[in-house]
Design a protein around this motif. Structure first.
Motif, mmCIF file in Angstrom:
data_model
loop_
_atom_site.group_PDB
_atom_site.id
_atom_site.type_symbol
_atom_site.label_atom_id
_atom_site.label_comp_id
_atom_site.label_asym_id
_atom_site.label_seq_id
_atom_site.Cartn_x
_atom_site.Cartn_y
_atom_site.Cartn_z
ATOM 1 N N VAL A 306 0.853 -1.190 0.000
ATOM 2 C CA VAL A 306 0.000 0.000 0.000
ATOM 3 C C VAL A 306 0.889 1.240 0.000
ATOM 4 O O VAL A 306 1.886 1.308 0.726
ATOM 5 N N CYS A 307 0.552 2.214 -0.847
ATOM 6 C CA CYS A 307 1.310 3.466 -0.880
ATOM 7 C C CYS A 307 0.671 4.437 0.103
ATOM 8 O O CYS A 307 -0.521 4.761 -0.007
ATOM 9 N N VAL A 308 1.459 4.885 1.079
ATOM 10 C CA VAL A 308 0.939 5.703 2.172
ATOM 11 C C VAL A 308 1.633 7.059 2.185
ATOM 12 O O VAL A 308 2.869 7.139 2.232
ATOM 13 N N ASN A 309 0.833 8.112 2.139
ATOM 14 C CA ASN A 309 1.362 9.468 2.300
ATOM 15 C C ASN A 309 1.432 9.800 3.787
ATOM 16 O O ASN A 309 0.402 9.818 4.479
ATOM 17 N N ASP A 310 2.632 10.069 4.267
ATOM 18 C CA ASP A 310 2.836 10.435 5.656
ATOM 19 C C ASP A 310 2.124 11.750 5.961
ATOM 20 O O ASP A 310 2.245 12.727 5.212
ATOM 21 N N ASP A 311 1.386 11.795 7.078
ATOM 22 C CA ASP A 311 0.618 13.000 7.406
ATOM 23 C C ASP A 311 1.511 14.220 7.573
ATOM 24 O O ASP A 311 1.206 15.306 7.052
ATOM 25 N N GLY A 312 2.618 14.060 8.303
ATOM 26 C CA GLY A 312 3.484 15.203 8.563
ATOM 27 C C GLY A 312 4.106 15.765 7.301
ATOM 28 O O GLY A 312 4.106 16.982 7.064
ATOM 29 N N VAL A 313 4.660 14.885 6.466
ATOM 30 C CA VAL A 313 5.284 15.328 5.225
ATOM 31 C C VAL A 313 4.237 15.923 4.291
ATOM 32 O O VAL A 313 4.450 16.981 3.668
ATOM 33 N N THR A 314 3.084 15.271 4.186
ATOM 34 C CA THR A 314 2.048 15.756 3.281
ATOM 35 C C THR A 314 1.488 17.097 3.743
ATOM 36 O O THR A 314 1.181 17.971 2.919
ATOM 37 N N ASN A 315 1.366 17.292 5.057
ATOM 38 C CA ASN A 315 0.928 18.595 5.563
ATOM 39 C C ASN A 315 1.913 19.693 5.148
ATOM 40 O O ASN A 315 1.503 20.805 4.776
ATOM 41 N N LYS A 316 3.199 19.386 5.214
ATOM 42 C CA LYS A 316 4.213 20.336 4.750
ATOM 43 C C LYS A 316 4.027 20.660 3.275
ATOM 44 O O LYS A 316 4.039 21.817 2.851
ATOM 45 N N VAL A 317 3.882 19.609 2.479
ATOM 46 C CA VAL A 317 3.747 19.781 1.034
ATOM 47 C C VAL A 317 2.528 20.642 0.715
ATOM 48 O O VAL A 317 2.599 21.571 -0.102
ATOM 49 N N VAL A 318 1.414 20.364 1.359
ATOM 50 C CA VAL A 318 0.193 21.124 1.101
ATOM 51 C C VAL A 318 0.388 22.600 1.460
ATOM 52 O O VAL A 318 0.012 23.498 0.692
ATOM 53 N N ARG A 319 0.988 22.860 2.622
ATOM 54 C CA ARG A 319 1.178 24.258 3.036
ATOM 55 C C ARG A 319 2.124 25.000 2.094
ATOM 56 O O ARG A 319 1.908 26.171 1.761
ATOM 57 N N ILE A 320 3.166 24.317 1.650
ATOM 58 C CA ILE A 320 4.103 24.953 0.710
ATOM 59 C C ILE A 320 3.398 25.288 -0.598
ATOM 60 O O ILE A 320 3.535 26.402 -1.135
ATOM 61 N N LEU A 321 2.643 24.349 -1.121
ATOM 62 C CA LEU A 321 1.946 24.600 -2.375
ATOM 63 C C LEU A 321 0.900 25.703 -2.206
ATOM 64 O O LEU A 321 0.719 26.536 -3.099
ATOM 65 N N GLN A 322 0.212 25.723 -1.071
ATOM 66 C CA GLN A 322 -0.770 26.778 -0.832
ATOM 67 C C GLN A 322 -0.115 28.148 -0.715
ATOM 68 O O GLN A 322 -0.652 29.146 -1.210
ATOM 69 N N ASP A 323 1.055 28.204 -0.088
ATOM 70 C CA ASP A 323 1.713 29.488 0.144
ATOM 71 C C ASP A 323 2.476 30.006 -1.070
ATOM 72 O O ASP A 323 2.631 31.220 -1.232
ATOM 73 N N HIS A 324 2.949 29.085 -1.936
ATOM 74 C CA HIS A 324 3.874 29.515 -2.984
ATOM 75 C C HIS A 324 3.441 29.179 -4.406
ATOM 76 O O HIS A 324 4.062 29.659 -5.360
ATOM 77 N N CYS A 325 2.389 28.378 -4.574
ATOM 78 C CA CYS A 325 2.044 27.931 -5.927
ATOM 79 C C CYS A 325 0.583 28.144 -6.309
ATOM 80 O O CYS A 325 0.167 27.694 -7.382
ATOM 81 N N THR A 326 -0.196 28.818 -5.465
ATOM 82 C CA THR A 326 -1.624 28.928 -5.776
ATOM 83 C C THR A 326 -1.904 29.817 -6.980
ATOM 84 O O THR A 326 -2.966 29.695 -7.598
ATOM 85 N N ARG A 327 -0.982 30.706 -7.344
ATOM 86 C CA ARG A 327 -1.196 31.481 -8.578
ATOM 87 C C ARG A 327 -1.005 30.585 -9.809
ATOM 88 O O ARG A 327 -1.425 30.917 -10.907
ATOM 89 N N LEU A 328 -0.357 29.419 -9.612
ATOM 90 C CA LEU A 328 -0.067 28.503 -10.715
ATOM 91 C C LEU A 328 -1.008 27.304 -10.729
ATOM 92 O O LEU A 328 -1.456 26.881 -11.798
ATOM 93 N N VAL A 329 -1.313 26.746 -9.544
ATOM 94 C CA VAL A 329 -2.116 25.515 -9.477
ATOM 95 C C VAL A 329 -3.203 25.636 -8.418
ATOM 96 O O VAL A 329 -3.076 26.400 -7.449
ATOM 97 N N ASP A 330 -4.267 24.876 -8.616
ATOM 98 C CA ASP A 330 -5.318 24.700 -7.621
ATOM 99 C C ASP A 330 -5.177 23.321 -7.003
ATOM 100 O O ASP A 330 -5.057 22.320 -7.723
#
Length: 396
Positions: A306-330
């Protein structure tokens, strides 16, 4: 986030400047696809490109894989970035200037884009090591399509020297339009075990079944017994899927054969249930074949856990994308699917996150199809999101 940390270059502009290179590499790989464990030209090309970038520790690994190391000048973790590189045994139907030149082989899953994206990421990282926190281990992985490439890279030592702390990967998503990124927490793709059951009976004339041990009849009972077990024990919405896709036996209508062969696949979202079902299959096979007086061989080929996304790492990834990439991606929440992804071996080894990048322009495109096609300019979404995660990872 540490607000004082800002990369000393513009990531968006760097991706814009590197996009033509990535598009050229993607279209080269697309025109020259290679099957699992035969990615010889792809491997050579990636090795040469990384060497031209003066990247450290460039070497062949796990047969036809390639790795390299980019050491940032600032302290931080070791982050593995993975891109799979193999193609599929399909004949391309979509007509484009860079269509497959190899009969019966095409990049129908986006691995050409994954490889090109990671080359672009590597190029930019190698030019801006002065503001990179930590070390990047590049993993251009062979044999993702059912041949254990990720596990072999781990066995070959890619997670050590230096020790990898986290892993990150992405995949093109034909179900998402360009400009969208899908990401989820926890189990994001199923385990996959492909199995072959060979049944041994006693053949004879179709007019005298009582003198025979029919592997066909054994096979019918086995399919029903296994399917009934899975349904009765796991029909609670937990995502278990067991499918028989092949039943081969005999050549003549009036001859009972000696053997029969069944092939199928098991998908789960829980490792304990996965192993429980595989053990139950063995028990059912023993019981049915002994009742008939036959025997069996069971060969299970594990594709991935099973491929599992770690909560801590994924929370980081989401916050980074929200803070720095929302003008590019949704960002959109990712619903788990019953497909499998052997990045799972990396996610089982270290805390990891895996996300999906939309690539279609007008209508969704279906992966593993001879009509699979997407525009190479979608690479900009892959590259900018991955770079942003890498450069801001230690600050969140």
């Amino acid at each position: 986030m540490n607000d004082k940390y800002i990369p000393n270059f513009n990531i968006h502009e760097a991706v814009h400047e590197t996009l033509p290179y990535m598009m050229e590499m993607r279209e080269y790989f697309h025109a020259h696809p290679e099957l699992s464990e035969k990615e010889f030209d792809t491997c050579k090309t990636i090795f040469q490109e990384l060497s031209l970038m003066n990247i450290e520790d460039v070497r062949i690994i796990a047969g036809t894989g390639v790795t390299g190391l980019i050491r940032g000048e600032l302290p931080g973790p070791v982050l593995l970035l993975r891109a799979d590189i193999d193609a599929l045994p399909l004949t391309e139907k979509y007509d484009c200037p860079y269509a497959s030149l190899v009969d019966g082989v095409m990049h129908a899953c986006g691995h050409d884009g994954h490889a090109a994206n990671l080359l672009g990421v590597a190029k930019i990282l190698s030019q801006h090591k002065d503001c990179l926190r930590g070390t990047i281990r590049l993993a251009f992985q062979p044999a993702e399509e059912g041949n254990g490439g990720a596990a072999r890279m781990i066995d070959a030592g890619i997670m050590e020297n230096p020790h990898v702390d986290y892993a990150l990967g992405l995949h093109v998503a034909g179900s998402l339009p360009k400009g969208y990124v899908g990401i989820g927490r926890g189990e994001i793709s199923a385990s996959c075990d492909d199995f072959t059951i060979t049944l041994h009976g006693k053949g004879g004339h179709g007019s005298q079944p009582s003198f025979c041990i029919s592997p066909i009849q054994m096979g019918i009972d086995i399919i029903q017994s296994i399917q009934n077990f899975v349904y009765n024990c796991h029909a609670d919405g937990d995502g278990v899927v067991l499918t028989f896709g092949q039943f081969q036996a005999g050549h003549n209508p009036n001859v009972i054969p000696d053997t029969a062969e069944l092939k199928g696949t098991l998908r789960t979202y829980d490792e304990a249930k996965r192993h429980h079902i595989l053990e139950a299959m063995k028990a059912i096979l023993r019981n049915v074949t002994s009742t008939y007086g036959g025997t069996f061989d069971l060969n299970v080929v594990p594709f991935s856990p099973v491929c599992v996304n770690d909560d801590g790492v994924t929370n980081k990834v989401v916050r980074i994308l929200q803070d720095h990439c929302t003008r590019l991606v949704d960002l959109v929440p990712l619903k788990r699917g019953s497909g499998s992804e052997d990045f799972a071996y990396f996610s089982a080894a270290v805390p990891s996150s895996f996300y999906y990048v939309g690539v279609y322009s007008d209508v969704p495109v279906i992966g593993h199809s001879p009509d699979f096609h997407w525009d190479s300019n979608a690479l900009k979404y892959m590259c900018e999101t991955m770079l942003s995660i890498v450069y801001y990872f230690e600050s969140y």
